[in-house]
Design an enzyme around this catalytic site. Structure first.
Site, PDB file in Angstrom:
ATOM      1  CE1 TYR A 289       0.886  -0.083   4.370  1.00  0.00           C
ATOM      2  CE2 TYR A 289      -1.408  -0.580   4.822  1.00  0.00           C
ATOM      3  CZ  TYR A 289      -0.133  -0.401   5.266  1.00  0.00           C
ATOM      4  OH  TYR A 289       0.139  -0.521   6.613  1.00  0.00           O
ATOM      5  CD  GLU A 290      -0.599   5.262   1.637  1.00  0.00           C
ATOM      6  OE1 GLU A 290      -0.527   6.094   0.717  1.00  0.00           O
ATOM      7  OE2 GLU A 290      -1.614   5.101   2.327  1.00  0.00           O
ATOM      8  N   GLY A 291       1.486   2.815  -2.672  1.00  0.00           N
ATOM      9  CA  GLY A 291       2.360   2.646  -3.833  1.00  0.00           C
ATOM     10  C   GLY A 291       3.269   1.459  -3.608  1.00  0.00           C
TER      11      GLY A 291
END
Length: 596
Positions: A439-441
Site C-alpha cells: 500500500y501507498e504505492g
C-alpha cells in the site's frame, strides 16, 4: 511470544549522537525543546504502547473488525485504547500549535510511530491516516476548512482516510471514475465507489474525514483531470459539532492476510456533500503531499515490525534449548544449550539487529531534514533539505518495508515450527508486514519514482544531500587507523552507486525500460550505501567511547560489532546489485508474452 521493550537507548543515540539534535532545537519552532524533554516524551510513549497497545495486538488479529448495518466495530479494547491515546496527547504530538497541536519535531514523531507500529500496527493505522490527511489539508485547504477541521483532527476527536483506489484503478489514478458535480452553493456532490480504504469506517471517533479523488464534469482525461475533495462522514454543524449523516457508507470489509484490527473498507459515495481541497484538476498535487507523508510513515511501519520481530526472536533464542554448541558445551547443567549459541541463529539475530538499527538511523536522518525543510528560515537550507527528503522518501518506504518483512520472516525461522503456529505470535508479524510493501504505492512503484522522477529532477540536484556527505566522509577517513578498511569498503560500494547512477541516466534517456529494469536494485543499492555511511559514523562514535564505563560500555561495544557485521554480511550485496543493474533489461524483457 510477542516481546517488546522500547529501544530508548538507541533512539537517544541516533537523535543526539549520530545526528545533531541541536540543529532541530535551534529552529524557532522547536526552541523550547531540549534533549531532556525529548527523552521524557519517548519514555512516556514507550510506557503507553507497552502497557496498552501491545496486549491488544493479538486480540485485534484474532477478533478483527466487524461490519454491522454500515457501521464497523473495532476489536475489543480498541475504543478504550484510542480514547486513552487521545487523552494522553499522543494524537497531537507533531500537530501544528496553530490548531492545538504540541508542535514537536517529526523526528520525535517518527520514533513514537515506530513504537506504536512495533506493538500494534493495526491500531497505528487509525491515527496515521489522520496525520497524512492533515498534511494535505494544511498545505492546500482553504482557511475555512483548516479552521473547522484541523483542531478536531489534531486532537484525534475526528479521524481521516485516503480514498484513492477503485476496482479498475490502483496505481493508474488517471482511471478514476468517481464524479463530483457542483451543488450550486460552493460545495460539490461526490458519487462513486472506492476500495481498500484503510480506516474508512470505524467506531473510534465521532466523525471521519474522507479525502477523495474525483473527476469534475469538464475534467480533462487522465491524471490531469483529477481533483481532491474533503467528504465528512457527518456534516459539521455551525458550532463545530456533528450534524446529519453524509452520503457515504461502508458496503463491505476486506478479508485480509494481516492487519486485521485495521478496518479496510469498500466505500460508496452517493451525492455526498464535499468541499474542494486546492485547485480544480490539481488534486494529485495535494494528494501527493498526503501520500509522501504516508510513504514515510509506512516505511516506519517496516522499522517497527523489524524491531519487535528482533526482540521476540532474541527472547526465544535465549530460552529455547536445542543441541550443543559446535565449539563445545556451553551450559553443561542444562540438557541442551540455548539455540543462541549456534552460528546460523546468530546470523539471523544479527541481521535483524542491523536492519532495525540501520533503518532507525536512516529514518531519523530523513525526518530531521523534513523538520529543516518545514521550519528553517534559510532558503538554501530549506531547498537542500527538501531535495534530500524527496530523494529518500521512496527509499525509506521501499527499503524499510522490504527489510521489515525480511526480519519478520527471520523471526519465524528462528522459532522454527513454533514460529509457524499462532501460539507464539511471530507469524502475525510476517502477515502484518506483507501489506507494507504494497500500500501507498507498491515498492516497485517507489523504485520507478526514484529513477524516473527523483534522479533526473533539477539535473540530479537531489543526489547531493546523500552523495556529498558520503564522499566527504570517505575523503576524511581513508587513512584513519581504525576505520580505514571500513572506509575502503564504503568507497567501493559508493563507487558502485555512482556507476549505477550514470548507467541509468545514460541508458534511461535512450530507453526508459532500461531504467525501469534497474529500478528496484538501484533503490536497494542507494539505501544500503546510505546505511553503510551511517554505520561507519556509528563505528567512529563507538570507538571514541571505548573507555566508557557502566551500561554504556556494552552499548557502544555492541554498536561496533553491529557495524562490522553490516560491513561483513550486508554491504557485500551492493556488488551483486551493481552487476544486476549493469546486465540491462534483455533477459527480463525478451521472453515473448505468450510463453509466460
Amino acid at each position: 511470544m510477542q516481546t517488546y521493550t522500547p529501544p530508548l537507548r538507541d533512539m537517544k543515540f541516533v537523535l543526539t549522537e549520530l545526528h545533531d539534535f541541536t540543529r532541530i532545537t535551534k529552529l524557532e519552532a522547536f526552541s523550547e525543546i531540549d534533549a531532556e524533554t525529548m527523552e521524557t516524551v519517548l519514555e512516556e510513549a514507550g510506557k503507553f504502547v507497552s502497557e496498552v497497545l501491545l496486549p491488544l495486538n493479538v486480540v485485534g488479529d484474532r477478533e478483527g473488525c466487524h461490519l454491522e448495518n454500515g457501521v464497523v466495530r473495532t476489536p475489543a479494547g480498541f475504543r478504550e485504547a484510542y480514547a486513552g491515546f487521545c487523552e494522553a496527547g499522543w494524537a497531537s504530538v507533531t500537530g501544528s500549535p496553530d490548531y492545538g497541536g504540541q508542535g514537536l519535531p517529526e523526528s520525535i514523531g517518527m520514533l513514537i510511530s515506530e513504537m506504536i507500529c512495533s506493538t500494534n500496527l493495526s491500531f497505528g493505522l487509525y491515527p496515521g491516516l489522520t496525520n497524512g490527511a492533515m498534511t494535505a489539508l494544511r498545505k492546500y485547504g482553504s482557511e475555512e476548512l483548516k479552521s473547522l477541521y484541523m483542531p478536531k483532527m489534531i486532537t484525534g476527536t475526528w479521524s481521516a482516510s485516503m480514498c484513492l483506489t477503485e476496482a479498475q484503478c490502483g496505481t493508474d489514478l488517471g482511471l478514476v471514475r468517481t464524479r463530483a458535480v457542483p451543488a450550486g452553493d460552493g460545495t460539490w456532490n461526490v458519487t462513486g465507489s472506492k476500495i481498500f480504504i484503510s480506516a474508512g469506517e470505524h467506531d473510534l471517533t465521532e466523525n471521519i474525514i474522507h479525502m477523495v479523488l474525483a473527476r469534475l464534469p469538464d475534467a480533462p482525461a487522465g491524471i490531469r483531470g483529477i481533483s481532491l475533495f474533503l467528504v465528512p462522514k457527518f456534516l459539521p454543524r455551525a458550532d463545530g459539532g456533528v450534524g446529519p449523516r453524509n452520503g457515504v457508507v461502508c458496503t463491505a470489509l476486506e478479508h485480509k492476510m494481516g492487519i486485521k484490527g485495521s478496518a479496510t473498507c469498500q466505500l460508496s459515495f452517493d451525492d455526498a456533500k464535499a468541499w474542494l481541497v486546492g485547485q480544480p484538476h490539481k488534486g494529485m498535487q495535494a494528494m501527493f503531499a498526503m501520500m509522501n507523508s504516508e510513504r514515510l510513515g509506512v516505511g516506519i511501519q517496516g522499522l517497527g515490525i523489524a524491531e519487535v520481530s528482533r526482540q521476540s526472536a532474541v527472547a526465544y533464542a535465549k530460552d529455547r534449548l536445542q543441541g550443543r554448541s559446535l565449539a563445545g558445551t556451553r551450559y553443561p547443567k542444562l540438557p541442551a544449550d540455548p539455540i543462541i549459541v549456534h552460528p546460523d541463529v546468530r546470523r539471523m539475530l544479527m541481521t535483524m539487529r542491523v536492519i532495525a538499527e540501520g533503518c532507525r538511523a536512516l529514518g531519523t536522518w530523513v525526518t530531521n531534514e523534513l523538520d529543516i525543510a518545514e521550519h528553517s528560515r534559510n532558503n538554501e537550507e530549506c531547498r537542500n533539505a527538501e531535495d534530500f527528503v524527496a530523494l529518500m522518501t521512496p527509499v525509506v518506504k521501499a527499503l524499510f518495508t522490504d527489510l521489515g518483512s525480511e526480519a519478520a520472516s527471520l523471526a519465524v525461522q528462528t522459532y522454527g515450527g513454533h514460529g509457524y503456529i499462532v501460539d507464539h505470535g511471530v507469524e502475525q508479524y510476517a502477515r502484518d508486514s506483507r501489506i507494507t510493501m504494497i500500500y501507498e504505492g507498491t515498492n516497485g512503484i517507489q523504485a520507478l519514482d526514484l529513477v524516473g522522477r527523483k534522479l533526473p529532477a533539477h539535473m540530479g540536484r537531489n543526489l547531493r544531500g546523500l552523495f556529498h556527505p558520503v564522499a566527504g566522509f570517505i575523503e576524511q577517513h581513508k587513512t584513519h587507523p581504525a576505520l580505514g578498511k571500513m572506509t575502503e569498503e564504503l568507497e567501493r560500494a559508493f563507487g558502485a552507486l555512482q556507476l549505477a547512477t550514470g548507467q541509468i541516466a545514460q541508458k534511461g534517456m535512450a530507453d526508459p525500460e532500461e531504467a525501469a529494469a534497474a529500478a528496484t536494485d538501484y533503490l536497494r543499492l542507494t539505501g544500503l550505501v546510505a546505511q553503510a555511511y551511517l554505520w561507519a559514523r556509528t563505528a567512529k562514535i563507538a570507538l571514541s567511547k571505548a573507555d566508557t564505563e557502566g551500561p554504556d560500555k556494552a552499548f557502544y561495544a555492541a554498536k561496533l560489532t553491529s557495524a562490522q557485521f553490516f560491513y561483513d554480511r550486508i554491504l557485500p550485496d551492493t556488488a551483486a546489485l551493481w552487476l544486476k543493474i549493469k546486465s540491462g533489461k534483455a533477459s527480463m524483457m525478451s521472453l515473448p508474452e505468450e510463453v509466460f
